[in-house]
Design a protein around this motif. Structure first.
Motif, PDB file in Angstrom:
ATOM      1  N   ALA A 148      36.106  46.352  48.720  1.00 31.75           N
ATOM      2  CA  ALA A 148      36.096  45.079  48.146  1.00 31.75           C
ATOM      3  C   ALA A 148      36.762  45.161  46.975  1.00 31.75           C
ATOM      4  O   ALA A 148      36.725  46.162  46.067  1.00 31.75           O
ATOM      5  CB  ALA A 148      34.561  45.108  47.934  1.00 31.75           C
ATOM      6  N   ASP A 149      37.620  44.355  46.640  1.00 34.12           N
ATOM      7  CA  ASP A 149      38.709  44.310  45.722  1.00 34.12           C
ATOM      8  C   ASP A 149      38.356  43.856  44.258  1.00 34.12           C
ATOM      9  O   ASP A 149      38.934  43.781  43.436  1.00 34.12           O
ATOM     10  CB  ASP A 149      40.084  43.721  46.006  1.00 34.12           C
ATOM     11  CG  ASP A 149      39.973  42.185  46.358  1.00 34.12           C
ATOM     12  OD1 ASP A 149      38.761  41.696  46.030  1.00 34.12           O
ATOM     13  OD2 ASP A 149      40.889  41.377  46.724  1.00 34.12           O
ATOM     14  N   ARG A 151      27.044  45.983  46.117  1.00 32.14           N
ATOM     15  CA  ARG A 151      27.678  45.141  45.224  1.00 32.14           C
ATOM     16  C   ARG A 151      26.739  44.028  44.751  1.00 32.14           C
ATOM     17  O   ARG A 151      26.501  43.602  43.654  1.00 32.14           O
ATOM     18  CB  ARG A 151      28.941  44.426  46.118  1.00 32.14           C
ATOM     19  CG  ARG A 151      30.100  45.343  45.995  1.00 32.14           C
ATOM     20  CD  ARG A 151      31.246  44.770  46.609  1.00 32.14           C
ATOM     21  NE  ARG A 151      31.689  43.933  45.519  1.00 32.14           N
ATOM     22  CZ  ARG A 151      32.628  42.728  45.795  1.00 32.14           C
ATOM     23  NH1 ARG A 151      32.655  42.401  46.920  1.00 32.14           N
ATOM     24  NH2 ARG A 151      33.014  42.115  44.935  1.00 32.14           N
ATOM     25  N   SER A 152      25.865  43.467  45.870  1.00 31.71           N
ATOM     26  CA  SER A 152      24.818  42.469  45.417  1.00 31.71           C
ATOM     27  C   SER A 152      23.754  43.155  44.544  1.00 31.71           C
ATOM     28  O   SER A 152      23.137  42.602  43.595  1.00 31.71           O
ATOM     29  CB  SER A 152      24.303  41.860  46.640  1.00 31.71           C
ATOM     30  OG  SER A 152      25.317  41.553  47.472  1.00 31.71           O
ATOM     31  N   THR A 212      31.410  49.520  41.314  1.00 27.31           N
ATOM     32  CA  THR A 212      31.395  49.561  39.819  1.00 27.31           C
ATOM     33  C   THR A 212      30.297  48.974  39.111  1.00 27.31           C
ATOM     34  O   THR A 212      29.269  48.604  39.769  1.00 27.31           O
ATOM     35  CB  THR A 212      32.520  48.648  39.417  1.00 27.31           C
ATOM     36  OG1 THR A 212      32.593  47.471  39.922  1.00 27.31           O
ATOM     37  CG2 THR A 212      33.925  49.450  39.693  1.00 27.31           C
ATOM     38  N   GLU A 213      30.147  49.354  37.735  1.00 24.06           N
ATOM     39  CA  GLU A 213      28.785  48.926  37.186  1.00 24.06           C
ATOM     40  C   GLU A 213      28.264  47.285  37.317  1.00 24.06           C
ATOM     41  O   GLU A 213      27.434  47.132  37.372  1.00 24.06           O
ATOM     42  CB  GLU A 213      29.059  49.071  35.695  1.00 24.06           C
ATOM     43  CG  GLU A 213      27.749  48.918  34.821  1.00 24.06           C
ATOM     44  CD  GLU A 213      26.698  50.029  34.675  1.00 24.06           C
ATOM     45  OE1 GLU A 213      25.843  50.046  34.399  1.00 24.06           O
ATOM     46  OE2 GLU A 213      27.410  51.040  34.527  1.00 24.06           O
ATOM     47  N   ASP A 214      29.293  46.426  37.408  1.00 25.44           N
ATOM     48  CA  ASP A 214      29.214  45.131  37.618  1.00 25.44           C
ATOM     49  C   ASP A 214      29.078  44.689  39.199  1.00 25.44           C
ATOM     50  O   ASP A 214      28.986  43.451  39.318  1.00 25.44           O
ATOM     51  CB  ASP A 214      30.227  44.059  36.878  1.00 25.44           C
ATOM     52  CG  ASP A 214      31.538  44.535  37.286  1.00 25.44           C
ATOM     53  OD1 ASP A 214      31.742  45.361  38.089  1.00 25.44           O
ATOM     54  OD2 ASP A 214      32.645  43.912  36.949  1.00 25.44           O
ATOM     55  N   ARG A 242      33.680  45.817  42.350  1.00 24.70           N
ATOM     56  CA  ARG A 242      34.446  46.575  43.176  1.00 24.70           C
ATOM     57  C   ARG A 242      33.703  47.641  43.914  1.00 24.70           C
ATOM     58  O   ARG A 242      33.012  48.146  43.219  1.00 24.70           O
ATOM     59  CB  ARG A 242      35.685  47.040  42.237  1.00 24.70           C
ATOM     60  CG  ARG A 242      36.824  47.844  43.031  1.00 24.70           C
ATOM     61  CD  ARG A 242      37.826  48.632  41.866  1.00 24.70           C
ATOM     62  NE  ARG A 242      38.498  47.453  41.359  1.00 24.70           N
ATOM     63  CZ  ARG A 242      39.630  46.863  41.491  1.00 24.70           C
ATOM     64  NH1 ARG A 242      40.337  47.214  42.715  1.00 24.70           N
ATOM     65  NH2 ARG A 242      40.078  45.969  40.867  1.00 24.70           N
ATOM     66  N   GLY A 243      34.169  47.687  45.226  1.00 27.02           N
ATOM     67  CA  GLY A 243      33.522  48.888  45.905  1.00 27.02           C
ATOM     68  C   GLY A 243      34.087  49.475  47.106  1.00 27.02           C
ATOM     69  O   GLY A 243      35.123  48.710  47.487  1.00 27.02           O
ATOM     70  N   ILE A 244      33.712  50.509  47.713  1.00 26.42           N
ATOM     71  CA  ILE A 244      34.262  50.972  48.732  1.00 26.42           C
ATOM     72  C   ILE A 244      32.945  51.859  49.495  1.00 26.42           C
ATOM     73  O   ILE A 244      32.199  52.491  48.936  1.00 26.42           O
ATOM     74  CB  ILE A 244      35.432  51.831  48.537  1.00 26.42           C
ATOM     75  CG1 ILE A 244      35.952  52.597  49.782  1.00 26.42           C
ATOM     76  CG2 ILE A 244      35.107  53.113  47.373  1.00 26.42           C
ATOM     77  CD1 ILE A 244      37.261  53.256  49.694  1.00 26.42           C
ATOM     78  N   THR A 245      33.003  51.562  50.656  1.00 22.11           N
ATOM     79  CA  THR A 245      32.227  52.678  51.788  1.00 22.11           C
ATOM     80  C   THR A 245      33.068  53.298  52.542  1.00 22.11           C
ATOM     81  O   THR A 245      34.000  52.616  53.517  1.00 22.11           O
ATOM     82  CB  THR A 245      31.142  51.599  52.474  1.00 22.11           C
ATOM     83  OG1 THR A 245      30.281  51.265  51.370  1.00 22.11           O
ATOM     84  CG2 THR A 245      30.260  52.580  53.138  1.00 22.11           C
TER      85      THR A 245
END
Length: 396
Positions: A63-64, A291-292, A356-358, A361-364
């Motif tokens: 996720a960008d 992310r949610s 990330t904290e907010d 951004r994420g990856i699995t």
């Protein structure tokens, strides 16, 4: 003999078994500050996991952080070693201990509604159930979610571990009730009161508390409160005795003992992990979930703050900066700040990642075997490679 990596040490210490063992989030301590990854860096890493490290298949969702739930879904390897079938893009996998974050989120939702008190004793909700080396009067709901209860993990002894050896192959078709898992955990030696010690029994008890408070099955509550509101179309809690994976999926592989040839191990009874690790999902859905969660879509600020209040993961070989909250782990990023996630191991699959904290951004990353069953050198390489990749993505 080489020393195990931090992830290997944690996996071994937590008795990697039956879908409920812990995998730390693949986030943290590698990479150059401020770099922008080449467009193919994720694909290159997945290819390397397959072609060099020997993982049958690898899947990833990135996720960008530009407002989209998903940026890219990538795959490498084959979905079936026997036929050479393709890996389904964003295929379903067993997510193991990532399930704990789902359960903890439900508990904290109920805290926000006044139905559960984090600092009430376990005895308040499950009278008479926790007796033995640890007494339900002496531990709280917070202790369960934070792994500071002192209750031993049901996966640390028979039938999961016999005479010091992991014995999971024979449990493939084994059904057991949650209360029996609790009994197995209470039969294990207690750990020091208040000290962090990972125990799958904690999350079986947390699931039982959810059922007691809501008067509904745990799987139904998780579905109603998380899976359906987030439209996680490829995520589900298996039903009683449901051994097959419902949707398109790569086959999972296992080896026992570690380092021996892999064999297909996809269909298993999820009862031996239950609230500690039985959920099926995809890299895309799991990225959306985390992310949610970090983005504040599932918990009120007060409960999310409780979830992110952490203690050190005090285990030999685990870096000092790795910490555990209430079903959520944090790890320092090379570019500063923290990444959040969990991770999960189950015979046949491993899932790692971070956001990330907010939550922007994420990856699995998912692989179709547990890293710990590969030869020791390959397992260490796989762990390091995924840690590097997740840090690269989150720091870009």
């Amino acid at each position: 003999m080489s020393q195990p990596s931090p992830l290997s040490a944690l996996v071994l210490a937590c008795a990697v078994v039956a879908g409920a063992a812990l995998a730390v989030p693949s986030i943290a301590f590698a990479g150059d500050h401020g770099r922008t990854p080449r467009p193919d860096v994720v694909q290159q890493t997945l290819d390397h996991l397959v072609e060099v490290d020997g993982v049958p298949a690898a899947l990833a969702t990135v996720a960008d952080g530009k407002g989209r739930d998903r940026d890219r879904d990538l795959v490498a390897g084959v979905g079936d070693l026997a036929t050479g079938a393709r890996v389904p893009v964003d295929g379903q996998v067993r997510i193991g201990s990532n399930s704990k974050t789902f359960v903890a989120t439900v508990v904290l939702q109920l805290v926000g509604e006044g139905a559960i008190d984090l600092d009430a004793s376990v005895e308040t909700y499950l009278p008479g159930l926790v007796r033995g080396p640890v007494d339900g009067h002496d531990i709280t709901v917070r202790d369960l979610l934070q792994h500071t209860s002192g209750i031993g993990s049901f996966t640390s002894g028979p039938p999961f571990v016999t005479d010091g050896a992991v014995t999971l192959e024979v449990l493939k078709n084994w059904y057991i009730e949650p209360h029996e898992l609790v009994a197995l955990g209470l039969a294990q030696p207690a750990t020091p009161a208040g000290a962090w010690s990972y125990s799958n029994t904690n999350y079986v008890l947390a699931g039982l508390i959810v059922q007691k408070v809501t008067q509904r099955p745990l799987g139904e509550v998780v579905t109603d409160r998380i899976i359906e509101p987030l439209h996680l179309r490829d995520t589900y809690v298996p039903g009683r005795g449901e051994q097959t994976i419902r949707g398109a999926h790569p086959k999972g592989y296992y080896a026992e003992p570690a380092g021996t040839p892999l064999f297909e191990h996809t269909d298993i009874d999820p009862a031996a992990s239950w609230g500690a690790g039985d959920i099926v999902s995809t890299p895309g859905d799991l990225t959306t979930f985390f992310r949610s969660l970090l983005g504040g879509k599932l918990l009120r600020p007060a409960e999310l703050a409780q979830m992110k209040t952490t203690v050190p993961m005090a285990l030999p070989g685990v870096p000092e900066g790795w910490r555990y909250g209430l079903g959520l782990q944090s790890t320092p990023l090379s570019c500063g700040g923290l990444a959040w996630g969990h991770g999960g191991i189950i015979p046949g699959y491993q899932t790692d990642g971070g956001v990330t904290e907010d939550g922007r951004r994420g990856i699995t990353v998912a692989t179709t075997t547990m890293h710990g069953v590969l030869p020791q050198a390959a397992s260490a390489d796989v762990e390091a490679r995924i840690l590097e990749l997740v840090d690269t993505v989150l720091c870009s």
